[in-house]
Write a protein that holds these residues in place. Structure first.
Motif, PDB file in Angstrom:
ATOM      1  N   PHE A  37       0.853  -1.177   0.000  1.00 24.64           N
ATOM      2  CA  PHE A  37       0.000   0.000   0.000  1.00 24.64           C
ATOM      3  C   PHE A  37       0.892   1.231   0.000  1.00 24.64           C
ATOM      4  N   ARG A  38       0.304   2.359  -0.342  1.00 22.05           N
ATOM      5  CA  ARG A  38       1.087   3.586  -0.300  1.00 22.05           C
ATOM      6  C   ARG A  38       0.199   4.751   0.131  1.00 22.05           C
ATOM      7  N   GLN A  39       0.831   5.725   0.733  1.00 24.03           N
ATOM      8  CA  GLN A  39       0.112   6.921   1.161  1.00 24.03           C
ATOM      9  C   GLN A  39       0.934   8.148   0.807  1.00 24.03           C
ATOM     10  N   ALA A  40       0.391   8.948  -0.074  1.00 26.25           N
ATOM     11  CA  ALA A  40       1.019  10.209  -0.454  1.00 26.25           C
ATOM     12  C   ALA A  40       0.531  11.311   0.487  1.00 26.25           C
ATOM     13  N   PRO A  41       1.290  12.374   0.620  1.00 27.10           N
ATOM     14  CA  PRO A  41       0.872  13.467   1.516  1.00 27.10           C
ATOM     15  C   PRO A  41      -0.509  13.994   1.150  1.00 27.10           C
ATOM     16  N   GLY A  42      -1.365  14.087   2.155  1.00 29.59           N
ATOM     17  CA  GLY A  42      -2.705  14.619   1.934  1.00 29.59           C
ATOM     18  C   GLY A  42      -3.682  13.666   1.285  1.00 29.59           C
ATOM     19  N   LYS A  43      -3.269  12.437   1.060  1.00 30.36           N
ATOM     20  CA  LYS A  43      -4.150  11.461   0.411  1.00 30.36           C
ATOM     21  C   LYS A  43      -4.369  10.252   1.303  1.00 30.36           C
ATOM     22  N   GLU A  44      -5.441   9.514   1.004  1.00 33.06           N
ATOM     23  CA  GLU A  44      -5.692   8.294   1.741  1.00 33.06           C
ATOM     24  C   GLU A  44      -4.735   7.197   1.268  1.00 33.06           C
ATOM     25  N   GLU A  93       4.279  11.222  -9.304  1.00 34.43           N
ATOM     26  CA  GLU A  93       3.026  10.908  -8.617  1.00 34.43           C
ATOM     27  C   GLU A  93       3.128   9.632  -7.782  1.00 34.43           C
ATOM     28  N   ASP A  94       4.188   8.872  -7.950  1.00 35.21           N
ATOM     29  CA  ASP A  94       4.387   7.664  -7.160  1.00 35.21           C
ATOM     30  C   ASP A  94       5.057   7.968  -5.826  1.00 35.21           C
ATOM     31  N   THR A  95       5.423   9.212  -5.610  1.00 32.21           N
ATOM     32  CA  THR A  95       6.030   9.599  -4.341  1.00 32.21           C
ATOM     33  C   THR A  95       5.058   9.359  -3.194  1.00 32.21           C
ATOM     34  N   ALA A  96       5.487   8.576  -2.216  1.00 31.70           N
ATOM     35  CA  ALA A  96       4.606   8.198  -1.107  1.00 31.70           C
ATOM     36  C   ALA A  96       5.409   7.370  -0.113  1.00 31.70           C
ATOM     37  N   ALA A 110      -9.639  -8.461  -2.750  1.00 23.57           N
ATOM     38  CA  ALA A 110     -10.352  -7.788  -1.664  1.00 23.57           C
ATOM     39  C   ALA A 110      -9.414  -6.943  -0.828  1.00 23.57           C
ATOM     40  N   MET A 111      -8.228  -7.453  -0.598  1.00 20.83           N
ATOM     41  CA  MET A 111      -7.271  -6.705   0.213  1.00 20.83           C
ATOM     42  C   MET A 111      -6.854  -5.420  -0.491  1.00 20.83           C
ATOM     43  N   CYS A 112      -6.580  -5.534  -1.770  1.00 22.92           N
ATOM     44  CA  CYS A 112      -6.056  -4.388  -2.500  1.00 22.92           C
ATOM     45  C   CYS A 112      -7.068  -3.265  -2.697  1.00 22.92           C
ATOM     46  N   VAL A 113      -8.344  -3.608  -2.758  1.00 25.28           N
ATOM     47  CA  VAL A 113      -9.356  -2.570  -3.001  1.00 25.28           C
ATOM     48  C   VAL A 113     -10.017  -2.112  -1.704  1.00 25.28           C
ATOM     49  N   ALA A 114      -9.528  -2.598  -0.580  1.00 29.45           N
ATOM     50  CA  ALA A 114     -10.117  -2.225   0.705  1.00 29.45           C
ATOM     51  C   ALA A 114     -10.028  -0.728   0.939  1.00 29.45           C
ATOM     52  N   THR A 115     -11.078  -0.181   1.510  1.00 26.73           N
ATOM     53  CA  THR A 115     -11.079   1.230   1.850  1.00 26.73           C
ATOM     54  C   THR A 115     -10.115   1.480   3.007  1.00 26.73           C
ATOM     55  N   ALA A 116      -9.844   2.742   3.255  1.00 27.91           N
ATOM     56  CA  ALA A 116      -8.951   3.089   4.358  1.00 27.91           C
ATOM     57  C   ALA A 116      -9.507   2.562   5.680  1.00 27.91           C
ATOM     58  N   THR A 117     -10.818   2.603   5.824  1.00 21.85           N
ATOM     59  CA  THR A 117     -11.434   2.095   7.049  1.00 21.85           C
ATOM     60  C   THR A 117     -11.229   0.587   7.163  1.00 21.85           C
ATOM     61  N   ALA A 118     -11.455  -0.114   6.072  1.00 18.57           N
ATOM     62  CA  ALA A 118     -11.302  -1.572   6.075  1.00 18.57           C
ATOM     63  C   ALA A 118      -9.850  -1.981   6.298  1.00 18.57           C
ATOM     64  N   GLN A 119      -8.940  -1.166   5.836  1.00 16.51           N
ATOM     65  CA  GLN A 119      -7.518  -1.478   6.009  1.00 16.51           C
ATOM     66  C   GLN A 119      -7.132  -1.562   7.483  1.00 16.51           C
ATOM     67  N   ARG A 120      -7.867  -0.880   8.319  1.00 17.97           N
ATOM     68  CA  ARG A 120      -7.568  -0.923   9.760  1.00 17.97           C
ATOM     69  C   ARG A 120      -7.767  -2.323  10.317  1.00 17.97           C
TER      70      ARG A 120
END
Length: 135
Positions: A37-44, A93-96, A110-120
């Motif tokens: 997974f990846r998280q860029a600044p200001g993004k989910e 844009e891949d910076t994260a 299912a894992m890859c498309v999980a929402t940020a909430t589901a990722q928890r």
């Protein structure tokens, strides 16, 4: 002690390549569905690539989200209890911060498309490794 440790991040020029590693300790990686997974600044946080267990699912299927489809490959070395993310043609844009995670439930898709909430609900996460794509 159960642990995931990522490495391999760094600064790379646009168009360059990078391979990230995620070493698991305290458990056998191939029993789990694993994802990058990846998280860029200001993004989910978003899924990049995921792989199912070849022991439980018999095929170890992979799934790639659109974020890096065609430019990334997920692979696993069971002898080293390590999963890799090979990234090519990197763009700014891949910076994260890139994370690996495991879950005992669900498919690679299912894992890859999980929402940020589901990722928890994923069982374990690594600490992350920074990837910066810049000229």
């Amino acid at each position: 002690q159960v642990q995931l440790v990522e490495s391999g991040g760094g600064l790379v020029h646009p168009g360059g390549s990078l391979t990230l590693s995620c070493v698991a300790s305290g458990f056998t990686l191939d029993y789990w569905t694993i994802g990058w997974f990846r998280q860029a600044p200001g993004k989910e946080r978003e899924g990049v690539a995921c792989m199912g267990s070849s022991i439980r699912n018999a095929d170890g299927s992979t799934y790639y989200t659109d974020s890096m489809k065609g430019r990334s490959t997920i692979s696993r070395d069971n002898a080293k209890n390590t999963v890799y993310l090979i990234m090519d043609s990197l763009e700014p844009e891949d910076t994260a911060v890139y994370y690996c995670a495991v879950t005992y439930r669900g498919t690679a898709h299912a894992m890859c498309v999980a929402t940020a909430t589901a990722q928890r609900g994923f069982d374990y996460w690594g600490q992350g490794t920074q990837v910066t794509v810049s000229s």
